[in-house]
Write a protein that holds these residues in place. Sequence first.
Motif, PDB file in Angstrom:
ATOM      1  N   ALA A 162      24.197  57.308  48.593  1.00 38.32           N
ATOM      2  CA  ALA A 162      25.187  57.006  47.550  1.00 38.32           C
ATOM      3  C   ALA A 162      24.760  57.741  46.289  1.00 38.32           C
ATOM      4  O   ALA A 162      23.629  57.581  45.827  1.00 38.32           O
ATOM      5  N   ASN A 171      33.444  64.343  47.388  1.00 35.33           N
ATOM      6  CA  ASN A 171      33.935  63.513  48.479  1.00 35.33           C
ATOM      7  C   ASN A 171      34.008  64.296  49.784  1.00 35.33           C
ATOM      8  O   ASN A 171      33.746  63.748  50.861  1.00 35.33           O
ATOM      9  N   LEU A 191      28.680  57.357  50.364  1.00 32.19           N
ATOM     10  CA  LEU A 191      29.629  56.905  49.348  1.00 32.19           C
ATOM     11  C   LEU A 191      29.406  57.623  48.020  1.00 32.19           C
ATOM     12  O   LEU A 191      28.263  57.852  47.609  1.00 32.19           O
ATOM     13  N   SER A 200      35.905  58.604  49.007  1.00 29.73           N
ATOM     14  CA  SER A 200      34.866  58.439  50.031  1.00 29.73           C
ATOM     15  C   SER A 200      34.752  56.984  50.464  1.00 29.73           C
ATOM     16  O   SER A 200      34.406  56.695  51.623  1.00 29.73           O
ATOM     17  N   ARG A 201      35.042  56.057  49.576  1.00 31.19           N
ATOM     18  CA  ARG A 201      34.959  54.634  49.899  1.00 31.19           C
ATOM     19  C   ARG A 201      36.146  54.199  50.762  1.00 31.19           C
ATOM     20  O   ARG A 201      35.993  53.500  51.752  1.00 31.19           O
ATOM     21  N   SER A 204      36.313  56.004  54.424  1.00 30.02           N
ATOM     22  CA  SER A 204      35.154  55.845  55.303  1.00 30.02           C
ATOM     23  C   SER A 204      35.536  55.609  56.768  1.00 30.02           C
ATOM     24  O   SER A 204      34.974  56.258  57.660  1.00 30.02           O
ATOM     25  N   THR A 212      31.849  50.285  54.247  1.00 33.04           N
ATOM     26  CA  THR A 212      32.002  50.570  52.827  1.00 33.04           C
ATOM     27  C   THR A 212      31.828  49.261  52.086  1.00 33.04           C
ATOM     28  O   THR A 212      31.876  48.183  52.678  1.00 33.04           O
ATOM     29  N   GLN A 226      33.156  50.877  42.388  1.00 33.84           N
ATOM     30  CA  GLN A 226      33.329  50.055  43.590  1.00 33.84           C
ATOM     31  C   GLN A 226      34.646  49.283  43.504  1.00 33.84           C
ATOM     32  O   GLN A 226      34.913  48.609  42.516  1.00 33.84           O
TER      33      GLN A 226
END
Length: 285
Positions: A162, A171, A191, A200-201, A204, A212, A226
């Motif tokens: 991450a 990404n 991530l 990317s989150r 996934s 994720t 997040q």
Amino acid sequence: MVDDPAAAAQDAKEARDRGADLVEFRIDGWYSGSDDPAQIPEIIKLVTASPLPCILTCRPVLEGGQYDGDDQARVSMFERLCAATGPSEHAPTYIDVELATYTRSENIKQKVNLAVDHPGQLRPVTTGLILSMHDFQSRPPDLFRRISQMTTEPACRVSKVAYRARSLRDNLELLDILLEAKAAGKPMIALGMGPFGMPSRVLSPKFDGFLTFASLRRSSSTAPGQPTIDELLELYRFRSIGSATRVYGVIGWPVDHSISPLVHNAGFESSGHDGVYLFLPIPAE
């Protein structure tokens, strides 16, 4: 983030009710690393009562967490928890240990290996090891060296990277990392943090990421950028995303005020179209 074990247990139940599959207990803001006889029983109680499989994490300050105690005390705590043998106790499903911590000394590595299930282990241990690395500033220049260290470690069940995404381009690299890990049969979490890392989150599962992360509420997020669990499951329809899902987006800067993802994702659901619509922030040069 666990500030109070009783409140964390309630949050875990709420996460289950909102659709989570797994819960992470971040104890680094609460666990002191001291010999306080009350803390480890409280953690065992929290893990045992968890309504979902759980990850136990005690992130040090050096990797963006709040734990500033001794590494040996922290790893010894993991060893104690994962070897819980009482009839009413059970170990966490995973512990998350930073690659930097794991490789810092042979003694720490040995203690972690005793705490987790891995080839050649004779003790009845079921906890898996997530080896992780985090960079809250930028992409690490030695990213692929670190990934190689994690994925070739026999005790590692899941690797996690991450870092703060510098642009949408990061990404693409993170999603490529997931594809390469899939081809190699190595479970991976990759991530991007910050405002550029959301694709990317959300994407996934399209690239077979292991998992994720999402927070119950905006105020309790443990990493910048997040999403909340409601955003992930309701706005982006995370459960419906697969390898064939088409990706769409709205470009702009700033862009997160746009209602386009809400409108289009609802439209995709209504029409049965296998697509997801994202914010795609691109600053003016």
